[in-house]
Design an enzyme around this catalytic site. Structure first.
Site, PDB file in Angstrom:
ATOM      1  N   ARG A  39     -38.998 -39.741 -19.455  1.00 52.51           N
ATOM      2  CA  ARG A  39     -37.650 -39.161 -19.431  1.00 52.51           C
ATOM      3  C   ARG A  39     -37.616 -37.746 -19.991  1.00 52.51           C
ATOM      4  O   ARG A  39     -36.774 -36.939 -19.590  1.00 52.51           O
ATOM      5  CB  ARG A  39     -36.680 -40.061 -20.196  1.00 52.51           C
ATOM      6  CG  ARG A  39     -36.338 -41.287 -19.380  1.00 52.51           C
ATOM      7  CD  ARG A  39     -35.361 -42.173 -20.079  1.00 52.51           C
ATOM      8  NE  ARG A  39     -34.844 -43.161 -19.148  1.00 52.51           N
ATOM      9  CZ  ARG A  39     -34.221 -44.269 -19.504  1.00 52.51           C
ATOM     10  NH1 ARG A  39     -34.049 -44.538 -20.784  1.00 52.51           N
ATOM     11  NH2 ARG A  39     -33.789 -45.102 -18.604  1.00 52.51           N
ATOM     12  N   LYS A 200     -31.125 -61.688 -12.063  1.00 57.73           N
ATOM     13  CA  LYS A 200     -29.872 -62.409 -11.835  1.00 57.73           C
ATOM     14  C   LYS A 200     -29.029 -61.838 -10.716  1.00 57.73           C
ATOM     15  O   LYS A 200     -28.952 -60.630 -10.540  1.00 57.73           O
ATOM     16  CB  LYS A 200     -29.028 -62.354 -13.112  1.00 57.73           C
ATOM     17  CG  LYS A 200     -29.629 -63.074 -14.287  1.00 57.73           C
ATOM     18  CD  LYS A 200     -28.643 -62.964 -15.404  1.00 57.73           C
ATOM     19  CE  LYS A 200     -29.093 -63.675 -16.658  1.00 57.73           C
ATOM     20  NZ  LYS A 200     -28.139 -63.355 -17.741  1.00 57.73           N
ATOM     21  N   GLY A 373     -28.976 -48.655 -14.946  1.00 52.43           N
ATOM     22  CA  GLY A 373     -27.590 -49.002 -14.641  1.00 52.43           C
ATOM     23  C   GLY A 373     -26.893 -47.947 -13.796  1.00 52.43           C
ATOM     24  O   GLY A 373     -26.087 -48.272 -12.918  1.00 52.43           O
TER      25      GLY A 373
HETATM   26  P1  ADP Z   1     -34.035 -53.719 -12.542  1.00 55.15           P
HETATM   27  O1  ADP Z   1     -34.146 -53.310 -13.986  1.00 55.15           O
HETATM   28  O2  ADP Z   1     -35.080 -53.065 -11.685  1.00 55.15           O
HETATM   29  O3  ADP Z   1     -32.638 -53.575 -12.009  1.00 55.15           O
HETATM   30  P2  ADP Z   1     -33.679 -56.481 -13.300  1.00 55.15           P
HETATM   31  O4  ADP Z   1     -33.440 -56.064 -14.710  1.00 55.15           O
HETATM   32  O5  ADP Z   1     -32.545 -57.018 -12.531  1.00 55.15           O
HETATM   33  O6  ADP Z   1     -34.378 -55.282 -12.474  1.00 55.15           O
HETATM   34  O7  ADP Z   1     -34.781 -57.630 -13.237  1.00 55.15           O
HETATM   35  C1  ADP Z   1     -36.052 -57.499 -13.788  1.00 55.15           C
HETATM   36  C2  ADP Z   1     -36.460 -58.754 -14.450  1.00 55.15           C
HETATM   37  O8  ADP Z   1     -36.364 -59.854 -13.558  1.00 55.15           O
HETATM   38  C3  ADP Z   1     -37.892 -58.708 -14.904  1.00 55.15           C
HETATM   39  O9  ADP Z   1     -37.935 -58.806 -16.301  1.00 55.15           O
HETATM   40  C4  ADP Z   1     -38.536 -59.923 -14.230  1.00 55.15           C
HETATM   41  O10 ADP Z   1     -39.439 -60.615 -15.067  1.00 55.15           O
HETATM   42  C5  ADP Z   1     -37.345 -60.791 -13.913  1.00 55.15           C
HETATM   43  N1  ADP Z   1     -37.632 -61.718 -12.829  1.00 55.15           N
HETATM   44  C6  ADP Z   1     -38.038 -61.434 -11.578  1.00 55.15           C
HETATM   45  N2  ADP Z   1     -38.259 -62.548 -10.875  1.00 55.15           N
HETATM   46  C7  ADP Z   1     -38.010 -63.592 -11.697  1.00 55.15           C
HETATM   47  C8  ADP Z   1     -38.071 -65.019 -11.561  1.00 55.15           C
HETATM   48  N3  ADP Z   1     -38.460 -65.579 -10.411  1.00 55.15           N
HETATM   49  N4  ADP Z   1     -37.729 -65.756 -12.630  1.00 55.15           N
HETATM   50  C9  ADP Z   1     -37.352 -65.196 -13.784  1.00 55.15           C
HETATM   51  N5  ADP Z   1     -37.260 -63.863 -13.975  1.00 55.15           N
HETATM   52  C10 ADP Z   1     -37.596 -63.068 -12.947  1.00 55.15           C
END
Ligand code: ADP
Ligand code: MG
Length: 393
Positions: A39, A200, A373
Site C-alpha cells: 500500500r 459468505k 471493501g
Molecule cells: P475477499 O476479501 O477477496 O472479498 P472474502 O473475505 O469474502 O474475500 O473471503 C475470503 C475468505 O473466504 C478466505 O479467508 C477463505 O479461507 C474463505 N473461504 C473460501 N472458501 C471457503 C470454504 N469453502 N469454506 C470456508 N471458508 C472459505
C-alpha cells in the site's frame, strides 16, 4: 479507460502549496515494522508527482482500529520510516494529526519535503466525521488530495469531511482504481465472466446481484457456493453454510437460469485444518461430518473453459480456503486461467488480491484493486463518499 468526472492532481497547481493527502497506509505491522509495503508503494506515484511539482506534502492515514485512543502499536511512525527508505530521503513525522505537533511540523516543512501525520483514528472525531476536527485538519493545508481508494467507502473526517473545506482532487491511485473498476461496472466488454467466491453470501448479496445483472456468466466457488448448493438441496454436512441466507440464495438461483455456474465437485476434508484427511467428491456425495474447503478439478476445468472465452473478467473472492495449502489449488488454477485471458481482467477484494499476489500472478492481471471493501462497494454500483466529495470536473 473509462473517464472519471472528478478533478485530479494534474488539474491543479501545486507549486509552493501545502497539500494534505489522504493515503491508505493501513499496512500490517509486525514487531514494530511494516510487514507488507504494497500500500505504501501504491501511493508513491502521487507522492513523487507532488514533490516534483513543488508541493509541501502532508500525508495522513488511519492504521488499524485504535478506537479513538492513542495506541502505540498502531503508530504510523514505522510507516513514515519505511516511506523514507522507499524514497531514499528524510520523511518527517508529527506525533499527532492535529494541534500544535502537527501545526509546528507543517510550519517547518519546506517545498518538496514530506511529512507523515500520526494515525487519524487516534481521535474519535475521525470516524464520527466531526466537522470541527475536519477543519483542524484542513487548517494545515491549501489543497486536499484523496489517494486512499481503500478507505473511500467510508465517510470519515479524513476521507470525506475535509473535502468540504478545501479544493479537493483525486490522486493517481484513486484515479486508476476508479477508471479500471468503472470499466467493469459501466460498459463491460463481452463475453464478460464474473467470478465470485470467498466466505459468505451475506457479505456480498449485492455483489452477487450486480454481477448477475452485468455479466454473461457468473462462476461461483468458495464458501459462498456451499450456501447455494445447500439451497439446491445438497447435503453439505459440516461445510460453511449460511442458514439465514438460504432463502435469498434460493431466490437468486431461481432468477439466474443458466447464467450462474456452481461447483459440480469439491475438495472435502474431515476437519478445518491443513493436516485433515481430504479428497475430491461429487457435490452430491459429501461424507457425513466432512466439509467442503475447495472446488474440485472437474469444476476447475468447467470454469477454465468459460474463462478462456472471456474478453472481460472480474473476480472477487477465493475459490477455497487458500490460506491452507491443500485447499489452495482451486484458487491458484483459476488465477492461472484468468492470467491467460486475452482481455481485461480485474481482481477486487482483500483476500482475492492477496491470493493472486501469493500465486505470483498480479503482474498478469490488468488491474488488482488495492481496495477490499471499497472495491466491492464500487462493483456493487454504490457511491463511495470519499470519491463523491471530490470536486467535479
Ligand atoms: P475477499 O476479501 O477477496 O472479498 P472474502 O473475505 O469474502 O474475500 O473471503 C475470503 C475468505 O473466504 C478466505 O479467508 C477463505 O479461507 C474463505 N473461504 C473460501 N472458501 C471457503 C470454504 N469453502 N469454506 C470456508 N471458508 C472459505
Ligand atoms: Mg476478505
Amino acid at each position: 479507460m473509462a473517464e472519471m468526472n472528478k478533478r485530479t492532481i494534474e488539474d491543479i497547481s501545486m507549486e509552493g502549496k501545502r497539500v494534505l493527502v489522504r493515503v491508505d497506509f493501513n499496512v500490517p505491522i509486525e514487531d514494530g515494522r511494516v510487514a507488507d509495503d504494497t500500500r505504501i508503494e501504491a501511493a508513491l506515484p502521487t507522492i513523487r508527482y507532488l514533490q516534483k511539482n513543488g508541493a509541501k506534502t502532508i500525508l495522513m492515514s488511519h492504521l488499524g482500529r485504535p478506537k479513538g485512543e492513542k495506541v502505540d502499536s498502531l503508530s504510523l511512525k514505522p510507516v513514515a520510516d519505511r516511506l523514507g527508505d522507499l524514497l531514499d530521503q528524510k520523511v518527517h513525522f508529527a506525533e499527532d494529526c492535529v494541534g500544535s505537533a502537527a501545526e509546528g511540523a507543517v510550519e517547518a516543512l519546506k517545498t518538496g519535503e514530506i511529512l507523515v501525520l500520526e494515525n487519524t483514528r487516534f481521535h474519535p472525531e475521525e470516524k464520527a466525521n466531526d466537522a470541527e476536527f475536519a477543519k483542524k485538519l484542513t487548517g494545515l493545508a491549501d489543497l486536499y488530495v484523496n489517494d486512499a481508494f481503500g478507505s473511500a467507502h467510508r465517510a470519515h473526517a479524513s476521507t470525506e469531511g475535509v473535502a468540504n473545506h478545501l479544493p479537493a482532487v483525486a490522486g493517481f491511485l484513486m484515479e486508476a482504481e476508479v477508471k479500471n473498476l468503472s470499466r467493469a461496472v459501466e460498459n463491460p466488454e463481452q463475453p464478460y465472466v464474473a467470478i465470485l467466491g470467498g466466505a459468505k453470501i451475506s457479505d456480498k448479496i449485492d455483489v452477487v446481484r450486480s454481477f448477475l445483472d452485468r455479466s454473461d456468466t457468473l462462476l461461483v466457488g468458495g464458501g459462498m457456493a456451499n450456501t447455494f448448493l445447500a439451497a439446491r438441496g445438497y447435503q453439505m454436512w459440516d461445510s460453511l453454510v449460511e442458514v439465514d441466507a438460504l432463502d435469498t440464495a434460493r431466490e437468486i438461483l431461481q432468477g439466474s437460469g443458466e447464467d450462474m455456474l456452481l461447483p459440480t465437485d469439491l475438495v472435502v476434508a474431515d476437519d478445518f485444518s491443513a493436516e485433515a484427511d481430504h479428497k475430491v467428491v461429487d457435490v452430491a456425495e459429501i461424507p457425513e461430518g466432512w466439509q467442503a474447503l475447495d472446488i474440485g478439478p472437474e469444476t476447475v476445468e468447467t470454469f477454465r473453459q468459460v474463462i478462456s472465452t472471456a474478453k472481460m473478467v472480474v473476480w472477487n473472492g477465493p475459490m477455497g480456503v487458500f490460506e491452507l495449502e491443500p485447499f489452495a489449488k482451486g484458487t491458484n488454477e483459476i488465477a492461472q486461467a484468468v492470467a491467460l485471458v486475452d482481455g481485461f481482467t480485474v481482481i477486487g477484494g482483500g483476500d482475492s488480491a492477496s491470493a493472486v499476489n501469493k500465486a505470483g500472478l498480479a503482474e498478469s492481471m490488468s488491474h488488482v484493486s488495492t481496495g477490499g471493501g471499497a472495491s466491492l462497494a464500487f462493483l456493487e454500483g454504490k457511491m463511495l463518499p470519499g470519491l463523491a466529495a471530490l470536486d467535479d470536473r
